[in-house]
Write an enzyme that holds these catalytic residues in place. Structure first.
Site, mmCIF file in Angstrom:
data_model
loop_
_atom_site.group_PDB
_atom_site.id
_atom_site.type_symbol
_atom_site.label_atom_id
_atom_site.label_comp_id
_atom_site.label_asym_id
_atom_site.label_seq_id
_atom_site.Cartn_x
_atom_site.Cartn_y
_atom_site.Cartn_z
ATOM 1 N N ALA A 12 0.822 -1.216 0.000
ATOM 2 C CA ALA A 12 0.000 0.000 0.000
ATOM 3 C C ALA A 12 0.859 1.269 0.000
ATOM 4 C CB ALA A 12 -0.931 -0.016 1.204
ATOM 5 N N HIS A 13 0.174 2.414 -0.051
ATOM 6 C CA HIS A 13 0.877 3.699 -0.178
ATOM 7 C C HIS A 13 1.747 4.016 1.036
ATOM 8 C CE1 HIS A 13 -3.098 5.752 1.372
ATOM 9 N NE2 HIS A 13 -2.576 4.931 2.253
#
Length: 343
Positions: A241-242
């Site tokens: 994820a980011h």
């Protein structure tokens, strides 16, 4: 390509027991060996195949002592697994090196530079203002956005998607259909119960010698960078994820997921289907068994963890023994209660 046993032994720094002039033209598994092939023995449970294989040569550890006659020529090395891996790497490099030039149709954006010895497959797309290094191989149907940097000797396999501002180092491998730099999962809850998308303005950085598996996705950062450090290897079907940061030389197996802003240390080993919560950190050298869930930060280096929520492996295994005995223990408690009640 064809080499003699003598040439291969020299390359691997090994010694020969047998015919050094034999010609080798392929690599094989020990049990599937044929004349002209070379194999290896690292796990002794496969030792019986050594005495029946048709392979011309077999790489073994220097400490290995055959229990009976061996028909194949033996090459003794310090570590047979590492030595055979070196041969596999050379074979792989040879395969990719044969790919050069541009297949049509292929698109190259304005102000993009491409180094020497490159390959661009049919239907590949490279956007504007990109910098592509020497000996980079970009296979068919690959999409590369704008302002992307790709270092020397990197291989991008078919169908990969690499979005704007991604930075990929040297000697990296991006397998088929991987997605690098897609939007992070960021949505702000609103008073009316809806969710407002949060623009994802950062990028992804893959340092040198990183390997990304097929269908793995790495989200760009909201701000700043999602970073995969040097030497890290990600299996297929992984979600990063980011704003995640994965430390050097960490390996993660298939179907694992790392939630946003989590930092994983160096030299970690993470099994398949492991889930890591967001905004936590995992210490260097942590080993996490398959299907475990990490809900909070791991601050002590070198731990082995199992379970969901995960805790130390040895304690977890002891707990499983107790858990399996719960029906028996419950029955004994009921019997003791009945005795007490009948007194």
């Amino acid at each position: 390509m064809e080499f003699t046993v003598k040439q291969i032994a020299a390359l691997l720094g090994g010694t020969i027991d047998g015919n050094e002039s034999l010609k080798i033209n392929q690599l094989s598994k020990l049990e599937e060996g044929q004349e002209g092939s070379i194999s290896f023995l690292a796990n002794l449970k496969y030792e019986p195949f050594l005495y029946t294989t048709s392979a011309s040569a077999v790489i073994v550890d220097k400490t290995f002592q055959p229990k009976q006659a061996v028909g194949a020529t033996l090459i003794f090395v310090d570590n047979s697994y590492s030595a055979f891996t070196k041969l596999l790497e050379l074979a792989n490099q040879s395969k990719h090196a044969a790919k050069v030039g541009v297949e049509q149709p292929a698109y190259l954006g304005a102000s993009t530079t491409v180094g020497e010895g490159y390959y661009r497959g049919a239907f590949s797309y490279i956007g504007e203002n990109c910098s592509i290094g020497n000996n980079v191989k970009i296979y068919p149907q690959t999409y590369i956005g704008n302002y992307v940097t790709i270092g020397d000797n990197t291989v991008i396999h078919p169908g990969a998607r690499i979005f704007d501002h991604t930075v990929i180092g040297q000697n990296c491998i991006v397998q088929a259909n991987a997605v690098i730099g897609s939007d992070g999962f960021g949505f702000a809850p609103q008073p009316d119960g809806t969710y407002r998308p949060i623009p994802q303005l950062g990028n992804v950085i893959l340092e040198d010698n990183v390997s990304i598996g097929a269908n793995t996705t790495i989200d760009c950062a909201t701000l700043g960078s999602t970073i995969i450090r040097q030497g890290t290897k990600l299996d297929n079907l992984i979600q990063i994820a980011h704003n995640v940061e994965i430390g050097k030389n960490t390996v993660i197996a298939a179907q694992a997921g790392v939630a946003g802003s989590t930092k994983v240390g160096e030299n970690c080993m993470i099994g398949g289907q492991v889930g890591l919560s967001g905004h936590i950190s995992v210490a260097n050298g942590t080993r996490i068994a398959a299907q475990s869930g990490i809900m909070k930060s791991i601050r002590t280096e070198g731990l082995s963890l199992l379970g969901s929520p995960a805790f130390e492996l040895k304690d977890n295994l002891r707990s499983q023994v107790v858990y399996q005995r719960l029906p028996t223990l419950e029955k004994r408690v009921d019997e003791l209660e009945n005795k007490l009640n009948n007194q």
